[in-house]
Design a protein around this motif. Structure first.
Motif, PDB file in Angstrom:
ATOM      1  N   LEU A 163       0.876  -1.101   0.085  1.00 42.85           N
ATOM      2  CA  LEU A 163      -0.129  -0.029   0.043  1.00 42.85           C
ATOM      3  C   LEU A 163       0.962   1.247   0.102  1.00 42.85           C
ATOM      4  O   LEU A 163       0.551   2.404  -0.805  1.00 42.85           O
ATOM      5  CB  LEU A 163      -1.004  -0.030   1.197  1.00 42.85           C
ATOM      6  CG  LEU A 163      -1.957  -1.198   1.385  1.00 42.85           C
ATOM      7  CD1 LEU A 163      -2.649  -1.112   2.574  1.00 42.85           C
ATOM      8  CD2 LEU A 163      -2.987  -0.810   0.349  1.00 42.85           C
ATOM      9  N   ARG A 195     -11.411  -3.480   5.219  1.00 41.86           N
ATOM     10  CA  ARG A 195     -10.158  -3.917   5.036  1.00 41.86           C
ATOM     11  C   ARG A 195      -9.218  -4.234   6.298  1.00 41.86           C
ATOM     12  O   ARG A 195      -9.690  -3.701   7.447  1.00 41.86           O
ATOM     13  CB  ARG A 195      -9.536  -2.541   4.347  1.00 41.86           C
ATOM     14  CG  ARG A 195     -10.130  -2.052   3.208  1.00 41.86           C
ATOM     15  CD  ARG A 195      -9.972  -3.000   1.985  1.00 41.86           C
ATOM     16  NE  ARG A 195     -10.819  -2.475   0.799  1.00 41.86           N
ATOM     17  CZ  ARG A 195     -10.785  -3.232  -0.350  1.00 41.86           C
ATOM     18  NH1 ARG A 195     -10.155  -4.429  -0.329  1.00 41.86           N
ATOM     19  NH2 ARG A 195     -11.512  -2.478  -1.211  1.00 41.86           N
ATOM     20  N   ALA A 197      -4.999  -4.193   7.102  1.00 39.93           N
ATOM     21  CA  ALA A 197      -3.562  -3.650   6.640  1.00 39.93           C
ATOM     22  C   ALA A 197      -2.776  -3.874   8.072  1.00 39.93           C
ATOM     23  O   ALA A 197      -3.047  -3.685   8.820  1.00 39.93           O
ATOM     24  CB  ALA A 197      -3.565  -2.169   6.185  1.00 39.93           C
ATOM     25  N   LEU A 218      -8.940   0.449  -1.741  1.00 38.65           N
ATOM     26  CA  LEU A 218      -7.444   0.312  -1.514  1.00 38.65           C
ATOM     27  C   LEU A 218      -6.775   1.743  -1.761  1.00 38.65           C
ATOM     28  O   LEU A 218      -5.876   2.044  -0.988  1.00 38.65           O
ATOM     29  CB  LEU A 218      -6.730  -0.906  -2.217  1.00 38.65           C
ATOM     30  CG  LEU A 218      -7.113  -2.350  -1.483  1.00 38.65           C
ATOM     31  CD1 LEU A 218      -6.017  -3.192  -2.397  1.00 38.65           C
ATOM     32  CD2 LEU A 218      -6.846  -2.374  -0.136  1.00 38.65           C
ATOM     33  N   LEU A 221      -7.318   3.425   1.372  1.00 38.29           N
ATOM     34  CA  LEU A 221      -6.482   2.795   2.451  1.00 38.29           C
ATOM     35  C   LEU A 221      -5.086   3.265   2.342  1.00 38.29           C
ATOM     36  O   LEU A 221      -4.330   3.592   3.473  1.00 38.29           O
ATOM     37  CB  LEU A 221      -6.547   1.459   2.361  1.00 38.29           C
ATOM     38  CG  LEU A 221      -5.952   0.728   3.742  1.00 38.29           C
ATOM     39  CD1 LEU A 221      -6.356   1.056   4.919  1.00 38.29           C
ATOM     40  CD2 LEU A 221      -6.207  -0.956   3.327  1.00 38.29           C
ATOM     41  N   ASN A 235      -1.601  -4.422   2.147  1.00 38.57           N
ATOM     42  CA  ASN A 235      -2.929  -4.833   2.536  1.00 38.57           C
ATOM     43  C   ASN A 235      -2.885  -6.506   3.281  1.00 38.57           C
ATOM     44  O   ASN A 235      -2.019  -7.561   2.514  1.00 38.57           O
ATOM     45  CB  ASN A 235      -3.626  -5.286   1.242  1.00 38.57           C
ATOM     46  CG  ASN A 235      -5.081  -5.092   1.275  1.00 38.57           C
ATOM     47  OD1 ASN A 235      -5.958  -4.431   2.173  1.00 38.57           O
ATOM     48  ND2 ASN A 235      -5.482  -6.104   0.651  1.00 38.57           N
ATOM     49  N   GLY A 238      -9.190  -8.766   3.071  1.00 36.08           N
ATOM     50  CA  GLY A 238     -10.036  -8.216   3.716  1.00 36.08           C
ATOM     51  C   GLY A 238     -11.622  -8.460   3.480  1.00 36.08           C
ATOM     52  O   GLY A 238     -11.941  -9.736   3.412  1.00 36.08           O
TER      53      GLY A 238
END
Length: 275
Positions: A163, A195, A197, A218, A221, A235, A238
């Motif tokens: 990410l 999600r 992470a 995403l 995020l 990530n 999720g």
């Protein structure tokens, strides 16, 4: 009191205070309107390692069985054949290998992209000359990107995509575009979903849970990880897999979070367990 004795008392008091300050660091929890951030200081972590099951099970079951302080969902899997789609290493040994997932490797649609899938990002626990360190890198990369290093991988759990500092959706084959049109989105990356992470900063570990009350794409995020000023983030699985159980401490209440359209937990394959 002599100057020598006074200096000794100050030194002793400083030692006691500093020792207390170091050991008193606890897991911190912040709620950003339905996005929970768990900060786990490196000094607090005794063990942090993956946990895998032959059959699928609930996050809460792993939490109860391990008597852990915190358990969170981990990598990808096929709910039909219960096989993994992500690498997991425990105590230096590969315990889950996506190359053993026959449904994955025989899928003609993804066959040209299998190397991208096998090389997705993973969270690593490293032993660097006796010191525990954490990193996020592609599966094929050596520790800290060096061919020769004093660090070795003790544990790792793969999911992806990375990410931050870069969102690698196409590189890790989660999305595919043709002529500028999105033709593949395997994890609903561009849709708002619950999600999970994991991130690192100053060797502290951060777990991020976007609940059904604050769903994220995403890209959103990834931007959130940037606002947290994390060094790296990736990530985890999720959507309905998003789940976390936290024991709580002197400052924060226990928490159990699941995310599913039917408000029921999903059985999972791999987890990250923290004590």
């Amino acid at each position: 009191m002599s100057k020598f004795l006074y200096a000794f008392v100050l030194l002793f008091a400083s030692f006691v205070f500093c020792g207390y300050a170091t050991t008193d660091k606890i897991i911190e929890v912040k709620n950003y309107n339905g996005v929970y951030v768990f900060k786990i200081p490196q000094e607090h972590i005794k063990t942090i390692k993956p946990y895998v099951t032959r059959l699928l099970t609930f996050n809460k079951n792993v939490y109860d069985d391990t008597n852990a302080e915190l358990v969170v969902n981990g990598g990808y899997f096929d709910p039909n054949n219960k096989s993994t789609s992500s690498y997991v290493v425990v105590d230096g040994k590969v315990v889950l290998d996506p190359k053993t997932n026959q449904s994955l490797i025989s899928n003609q649609a993804v066959k040209p992209h299998l190397e991208q899938i096998f090389n997705r990002s993973e969270f690593r626990v490293l032993d660097c000359k006796g010191k525990q360190k954490f990193d996020i890198r592609k599966h094929s990369e050596p520790p800290f990107g060096l061919k020769r290093t004093s660090c070795k991988i003790v544990h790792s759990i793969q999911a992806g995509p990375e990410l931050y500092p870069a969102l690698r959706l196409e590189d890790e084959y989660f999305v595919e575009y043709k002529d500028g049109v999105l033709v593949r989105d395997s994890i609903s990356a561009m849709k708002k979903c619950a999600r999970t992470a994991i991130g690192i900063k100053d060797n502290d570990v951060y777990i991020i849970i976007a609940t059904i009350f604050h769903k994220m794409t995403l890209p959103e995020l990834a931007q959130f990880c940037k606002t947290l000023k994390l060094t790296k983030a990736m990530n985890f699985d999720g959507g309905g897999s998003t789940s976390i159980d936290f024991r709580g401490n002197s400052k924060y209440e226990p928490l159990s979070i699941i995310s599913d359209k039917n408000k029921s937990a999903r059985k999972l394959k791999s987890f990250l367990v923290i004590n």
